[in-house]
Design a protein around this motif. Structure first.
Motif, PDB file in Angstrom:
ATOM      1  N   PRO A  49      44.811  33.325  54.115  1.00 22.19           N
ATOM      2  CA  PRO A  49      46.041  33.054  53.359  1.00 22.19           C
ATOM      3  C   PRO A  49      45.815  33.234  51.855  1.00 22.19           C
ATOM      4  O   PRO A  49      44.727  32.976  51.320  1.00 22.19           O
ATOM      5  N   GLY A  50      46.864  33.669  51.174  1.00 17.09           N
ATOM      6  CA  GLY A  50      46.839  33.722  49.716  1.00 17.09           C
ATOM      7  C   GLY A  50      46.534  35.072  49.110  1.00 17.09           C
ATOM      8  O   GLY A  50      46.612  35.236  47.887  1.00 17.09           O
ATOM      9  N   ILE A  51      46.196  36.077  49.940  1.00 16.25           N
ATOM     10  CA  ILE A  51      45.802  37.381  49.392  1.00 16.25           C
ATOM     11  C   ILE A  51      46.972  38.071  48.704  1.00 16.25           C
ATOM     12  O   ILE A  51      46.869  38.508  47.551  1.00 16.25           O
ATOM     13  N   VAL A  52      48.095  38.175  49.403  1.00 11.55           N
ATOM     14  CA  VAL A  52      49.250  38.864  48.834  1.00 11.55           C
ATOM     15  C   VAL A  52      49.762  38.124  47.602  1.00 11.55           C
ATOM     16  O   VAL A  52      50.127  38.743  46.591  1.00 11.55           O
ATOM     17  N   ARG A  53      49.749  36.816  47.659  1.00 10.84           N
ATOM     18  CA  ARG A  53      50.185  36.033  46.502  1.00 10.84           C
ATOM     19  C   ARG A  53      49.282  36.293  45.303  1.00 10.84           C
ATOM     20  O   ARG A  53      49.761  36.416  44.165  1.00 10.84           O
ATOM     21  N   ALA A  54      47.993  36.384  45.534  1.00  9.99           N
ATOM     22  CA  ALA A  54      47.063  36.648  44.441  1.00  9.99           C
ATOM     23  C   ALA A  54      47.299  38.023  43.822  1.00  9.99           C
ATOM     24  O   ALA A  54      47.263  38.185  42.603  1.00  9.99           O
ATOM     25  N   VAL A  55      47.545  39.015  44.675  1.00 10.53           N
ATOM     26  CA  VAL A  55      47.787  40.369  44.181  1.00 10.53           C
ATOM     27  C   VAL A  55      49.093  40.441  43.404  1.00 10.53           C
ATOM     28  O   VAL A  55      49.134  40.962  42.280  1.00 10.53           O
ATOM     29  N   THR A  56      50.175  39.942  43.984  1.00 12.47           N
ATOM     30  CA  THR A  56      51.472  40.034  43.321  1.00 12.47           C
ATOM     31  C   THR A  56      51.505  39.186  42.052  1.00 12.47           C
ATOM     32  O   THR A  56      52.129  39.566  41.057  1.00 12.47           O
ATOM     33  N   GLY A  57      50.827  38.045  42.096  1.00  8.81           N
ATOM     34  CA  GLY A  57      50.769  37.206  40.905  1.00  8.81           C
ATOM     35  C   GLY A  57      50.025  37.898  39.768  1.00  8.81           C
ATOM     36  O   GLY A  57      50.435  37.830  38.602  1.00  8.81           O
ATOM     37  N   PHE A  58      48.933  38.558  40.085  1.00  4.08           N
ATOM     38  CA  PHE A  58      48.174  39.306  39.091  1.00  4.08           C
ATOM     39  C   PHE A  58      49.050  40.368  38.431  1.00  4.08           C
ATOM     40  O   PHE A  58      49.045  40.520  37.202  1.00  4.08           O
ATOM     41  N   LEU A  59      49.811  41.084  39.235  1.00  3.30           N
ATOM     42  CA  LEU A  59      50.655  42.149  38.698  1.00  3.30           C
ATOM     43  C   LEU A  59      51.831  41.583  37.906  1.00  3.30           C
ATOM     44  O   LEU A  59      52.187  42.096  36.840  1.00  3.30           O
ATOM     45  N   ASP A  60      52.441  40.521  38.410  1.00  3.05           N
ATOM     46  CA  ASP A  60      53.578  39.918  37.725  1.00  3.05           C
ATOM     47  C   ASP A  60      53.174  39.348  36.368  1.00  3.05           C
ATOM     48  O   ASP A  60      53.912  39.484  35.385  1.00  3.05           O
ATOM     49  N   SER A  99      41.028  47.322  36.561  1.00  4.64           N
ATOM     50  CA  SER A  99      39.956  47.080  37.526  1.00  4.64           C
ATOM     51  C   SER A  99      39.040  45.961  37.052  1.00  4.64           C
ATOM     52  O   SER A  99      38.613  45.104  37.833  1.00  4.64           O
ATOM     53  N   THR A 100      38.735  45.970  35.777  1.00  6.00           N
ATOM     54  CA  THR A 100      37.893  44.914  35.222  1.00  6.00           C
ATOM     55  C   THR A 100      38.571  43.560  35.331  1.00  6.00           C
ATOM     56  O   THR A 100      37.961  42.562  35.745  1.00  6.00           O
ATOM     57  N   GLU A 101      39.862  43.518  34.989  1.00  2.55           N
ATOM     58  CA  GLU A 101      40.592  42.250  35.037  1.00  2.55           C
ATOM     59  C   GLU A 101      40.763  41.760  36.468  1.00  2.55           C
ATOM     60  O   GLU A 101      40.720  40.549  36.730  1.00  2.55           O
ATOM     61  N   PHE A 102      40.967  42.698  37.399  1.00  2.00           N
ATOM     62  CA  PHE A 102      41.189  42.311  38.789  1.00  2.00           C
ATOM     63  C   PHE A 102      39.897  41.873  39.470  1.00  2.00           C
ATOM     64  O   PHE A 102      39.930  41.286  40.551  1.00  2.00           O
ATOM     65  N   GLY A 103      38.775  42.129  38.849  1.00  2.00           N
ATOM     66  CA  GLY A 103      37.479  41.804  39.442  1.00  2.00           C
ATOM     67  C   GLY A 103      37.345  40.351  39.845  1.00  2.00           C
ATOM     68  O   GLY A 103      36.741  40.037  40.885  1.00  2.00           O
TER      69      GLY A 103
END
Length: 317
Positions: A49-60, A99-103
């Motif tokens: 759980p939480g993967i999609v939320r982490a990705v979308t939150g990072f982008l938002d 990529s660095t920030e998403f690390g």
């Protein structure tokens, strides 16, 4: 166009290197495009759980808009595969910086990820004597439907030089014999670097690459095999199919691996046949399947729609 013949011993020559670099520069300047802020994130990680939320939150948080999102939860392996296409974020956004920030996010979830920018992928095509796949790729490239940039054609024969050069593509002849195979592969690797190729396509290239080279090209080389794999591997598959009386003739686009004709399958195309066609007729029928399967595989790869899942692929169409 300058005619180029490359023999293994000539690959390190400054004249050849300079000619290739000049061509790369011409293609880059002639195909200049305005800078894009459209990106694609692909990733694989253990499902939780939480993967999609982490990705979308990072982008938002960074002001991006999600243009397309696809994911696949593999309940057998327990892995999640994801592709998200997004845009915006301001002119300062780059794939390297993101990529660095998403690390940090990736580390928390054990993600294997890549962030791609909108740069067209550069494709080096390898052929022998059969030209139908090359001709089809050139047409799609010229009409803008391939989704990639063809940059050069490499062959162990001279037969398809006129076709390549008529399309404005450099044709490099790298002859291969049992005695010169190692040198020929070294020449090929030099060409991949010099032409800045992102993908190598074996469009009916009738030579088996060494284990070392296929390992170094992992995930970056696509082959078209003229049968519906895993059936009829190796030489003369249409003749093998005829002897078995098949009712469907097919072609398979797959990633190249050390095991001959056993790489992860990307796409397959088939045509139904009956008892009437002989082996030669099956060859003619199968060419359409080869062209369709190969072009789709290249387009999907260059749009970053394919994730390798061990011996299989996840294809987000």
């Amino acid at each position: 166009m300058t005619t180029q013949h490359i023999h293994p011993r000539e690959t390190q020559g400054s004249t050849v290197t300079a000619a290739i670099q000049d061509h790369v520069g011409i293609r880059q300047s002639g195909a200049a495009r305005p800078r894009t802020t459209r990106f694609v994130l692909t990733l694989a990680c253990p499902d939780r759980p939480g993967i999609v939320r982490a990705v979308t939150g990072f982008l938002d948080d960074r002001g991006f808009d999600i243009a397309e999102h696809q994911q696949f939860d593999d309940h057998v392996s327990g892995q999640l595969f994801l592709r998200t296409e997004f845009a915006g974020g301001g002119p300062e956004a780059t794939a390297a910086a993101l990529s660095t920030e998403f690390g940090a996010v990736a580390q928390d979830f054990g993600m294997d990820f890549t962030i791609h920018d909108g740069r067209p992928q550069r494709v080096l095509v390898m052929v022998s004597k059969f030209g139908h796949c090359l001709n089809d790729l050139i047409y799609r490239w010229n009409t803008g439907t391939l989704g990639a940039e063809l940059v050069a054609v490499v062959s162990n024969h001279e037969d398809l030089r006129p076709m390549a050069e008529a399309a404005g593509l450099p044709f490099i002849h790298v002859p291969v014999t049992a005695a010169t195979k190692a040198g020929a592969e070294a020449a090929l690797e030099d060409l991949i670097v010099q032409y800045q190729a992102d993908l190598v396509v074996l469009a009916r290239y009738m030579q088996v690459l060494s284990d070392g080279l296929t390992s170094r090209l992992h995930g970056r080389a696509i082959n078209i095999h003229h049968s519906f794999l895993p059936g009829f591997k190796g030489a003369k598959p249409y003749h093998q199919a005829y002897e078995r009386g098949v009712k469907m003739v097919g072609a398979t686009a797959h990633y190249v691996t050390e095991s001959l004709d056993e790489g992860p399958i990307i796409e397959q195309e088939v045509f139904r046949v009956d008892h009437v066609p002989d082996a030669d007729a099956l060859v003619r029928i199968g060419r359409d399947a080869e062209m369709q399967a190969l072009s789709r595989a290249i387009t999907w790869h260059c749009q970053h729609r394919i994730l390798i899942n061990k011996t299989r692929t996840v294809v987000f169409r």
